[in-house]
Design an enzyme around this catalytic site. Structure first.
Site, short mmCIF file in Angstrom:
data_model
loop_
_atom_site.label_atom_id
_atom_site.label_comp_id
_atom_site.label_asym_id
_atom_site.label_seq_id
_atom_site.Cartn_x
_atom_site.Cartn_y
_atom_site.Cartn_z
N ASP A 174 0.82 -1.19 0.00
CA ASP A 174 0.00 0.00 0.00
C ASP A 174 0.87 1.25 0.00
OD1 ASP A 174 -2.69 1.25 0.37
OD2 ASP A 174 -1.81 1.93 2.25
N GLU A 197 1.37 -0.44 -5.18
CA GLU A 197 0.44 0.64 -5.48
C GLU A 197 1.26 1.91 -5.56
OE1 GLU A 197 -3.48 2.86 -3.60
OE2 GLU A 197 -1.75 2.37 -2.36
#
Length: 562
Positions: free
Chosen positions: A201, A243
């Site tokens: 993330d 990401e």
């Protein structure tokens, strides 16, 4: 060294555990419920599951505020339940990757509590502090309109702490060697319990230099190599999926020139221009995005492709005029938009429930360069609940049947209201009904996934954009190991005729349709004439179905793509 690049031709399915299937009747999805739905997922044809956060959390940000990296939130079960689930995935040949949320922790994490209570605590330097509020504290907020600052005062610590996201998510000082060592332990822990990798993330923030003295952005890319080396030492074929919503000029830094950093990176540039193409029937910006993200890279690297995910549809990389066109088409009302940059709706209502349009969009997802990632419920065309705040509107429970609560739970009060009534209510949109309907979106998705796995050229090969003579029609040819596949898409709501010079590799010039019976032979000049209906798409194999016999062998990693 990775022995088997399984992710190159994978189909990844992303789900939120709490919204998928509730087995114990408390209204919250859990590991036992998910395990009982693994046969459904295996039957759909997906090869890898990506789970959102499930560690203990105050749940102020859907679990992205982690309070303990080494456990399972009691809402979802126990570590024992996770291990049983992981084993059940392995039995079915399903890979498992999980969210790795290490840019920040919850403010309830014991590390932060110790850091704020004692300036001499060994955990004090695990976070980022300042005696004074930096002058640029209102710059760089991730959630405009909801978040006002990146530095907040802590009364107990008597200092300001840095948080790139919400104030209850203090950033870890990831440059601290002790923090890095702990993060490696976290990875090693879950690898031992059976995961095949991590979706990392907010990677640009993880590796960013942090502190009140930092005035210019600086990325510590060597940190990515450290993460990559560790997971491959522990599990040779484990992967890291980043990401990283960054400009194409920076993408290569996340892969590494030698392919020694992230194996996979989400292609946000293609995602955003794809929605512009869907909104306008103009494929030129999409074609440009495909070209600019075609950076030379080692064969071990791969793009991750998606249409919608658990966040808003971020349109920040489009021009203002392009963004307005997408807003006008897919999110015209203010409550459909979020953070001044994106749309928070699910795909089906954005495309007005038109199955032709949905099939076109998913056909594009499965045939653009990279590995496709599906969001749970999109295989049946689930809708959204705009009465829920921010991104919660697209995280409603999975609609399994027309039984109460959509078959998700026996509880009367689920974690989120199940969508009921209207065009997208569970009474009308559910997996059980679509299983019995041959022409349903669910059955179409199952067939298209099966065909995608039989076209490794898309996942492994080099691609060539072919001139079509129409801005509305996108044609791509893939070449790999003496085989070629051609995919053509008409993004317009009216028919188009195109003439293509295909070339490619095949025993004959015939284009064999992989999805229907209308094969295509060349005209006298050797070119192919195609008539595409509104939102029409074609998947062709060049030269016949004996391609398996003609496929040449080669090294696993392959050469650098260019």
């Amino acid at each position: 060294m990775i022995k088997d690049l399984w992710y190159k031709n994978a189909v990844i399915y992303n789900l939120s555990l709490g919204s998928f299937m509730d087995a114990n009747g408390d209204g919250i999805g859990d590991f036992q419920g998910l395990q009982r739905r693994l046969d459904y997922l295996q039957g759909l044809g997906v090869t890898c599951l990506w789970l959102g956060p499930f560690q203990p959390s105050p749940m102020r940000d859907h679990g992205y505020d982690v309070a303990d990296y080494y456990n399972v939130d009691p809402r979802y079960g126990t570590l024992g339940d996770f291990v049983e689930f992981s084993h059940a995935c392995k039995q079915r040949g399903l890979r498992l990757i999980i969210d790795l949320v290490v840019n920040h922790t919850s403010d309830q994490h014991p590390w932060f509590q110790a850091a704020r209570q004692d300036p001499d605590s060994p955990y004090r330097d695990w976070y980022v502090w300042s005696d004074r509020k930096p002058a640029d504290a209102d710059q760089g907020v991730v959630f405009p309109g909801v978040q006002k600052t990146t530095w907040s005062w802590d009364k107990e610590a008597r200092a300001y702490y840095f948080h790139r996201f919400y104030e209850f998510q203090p950033d870890l000082n990831t440059a601290n060697p002790e923090v890095q060592a702990e993060l490696l332990k976290v990875m090693g822990f879950w690898i031992e319990l059976g995961v095949s990798g991590f979706r990392m993330d907010a990677v640009p923030f993880v590796i960013a230099a942090k502190g009140p003295e930092v005035k210019k952005p600086k990325q510590q890319f060597d940190m990515l190599r450290t993460f990559r080396e560790f997971v491959q030492w522990r599990c040779g074929d484990a992967v890291l999926l980043a990401e990283a919503n960054v400009l194409p000029t920076v993408d290569q830094e996340y892969f590494g020139d030698d392919g020694d950093r992230m194996q996979m990176v989400f292609n946000f540039q293609v995602n955003q221009t794809l929605f512009y193409a869907l909104a306008t029937a103009d494929t030129r910006p999409l074609a440009k995005a495909l070209d600019v993200t075609r950076v030379p890279r080692p064969g071990t690297n791969q793009w991750g492709l998606f249409l919608r995910n658990h966040d808003e549809l971020d349109l920040g990389r489009l021009t203002e005029a392009q963004r307005k066109r997408v807003f006008d088409t897919f999110g015209p009302d203010k409550d459909m938009q979020l953070y001044d940059r994106g749309i928070r709706r699910r795909l089906a209502p954005m495309l007005r429930g038109d199955q032709r349009w949905l099939e076109l969009a998913y056909s594009l997802l499965f045939t653009l360069p990279g590995t496709p990632v599906l969001r749970y419920g999109d295989e049946i065309g689930m809708g959204d609940d705009l009465s829920l705040p921010e991104r919660e509107c697209a995280r409603t429970p999975m609609q399994w049947s027309d039984e109460p609560q959509g078959g998700f739970t026996k509880a009367d009060d689920p974690v989120h209201p199940v969508i009921s009534g209207g065009a997208y209510g569970y009474e009308r949109i559910n997996a059980a009904h679509q299983r019995r309907e041959p022409s349903s979106l669910l059955n179409w998705t199952e067939r298209i996934i099966r065909m995608r796995k039989e076209c490794p050229e898309i996942g492994w090969g080099d691609f060539q954009l072919l001139p079509t003579g129409s801005n509305a029609v996108l044609a791509i040819r893939y070449d790999w190991r003496n085989n070629s596949v051609l995919v053509v898409h008409n993004l317009d709501d009216r028919p188009h005729e195109v003439v293509l010079a295909v070339d490619g590799t095949g025993e004959s010039p015939r284009l064999v349709n992989l999805l229907a019976e209308d094969h295509n032979d060349p005209e006298e000049d050797g070119r192919h004439r195609l008539v595409l209906e509104p939102y029409g798409y074609r998947w062709y194999r060049l030269g016949g179905l004996d391609y398996l016999l003609r496929r040449t062998e080669g090294p696993v990693g392959g050469a650098k793509r260019s």
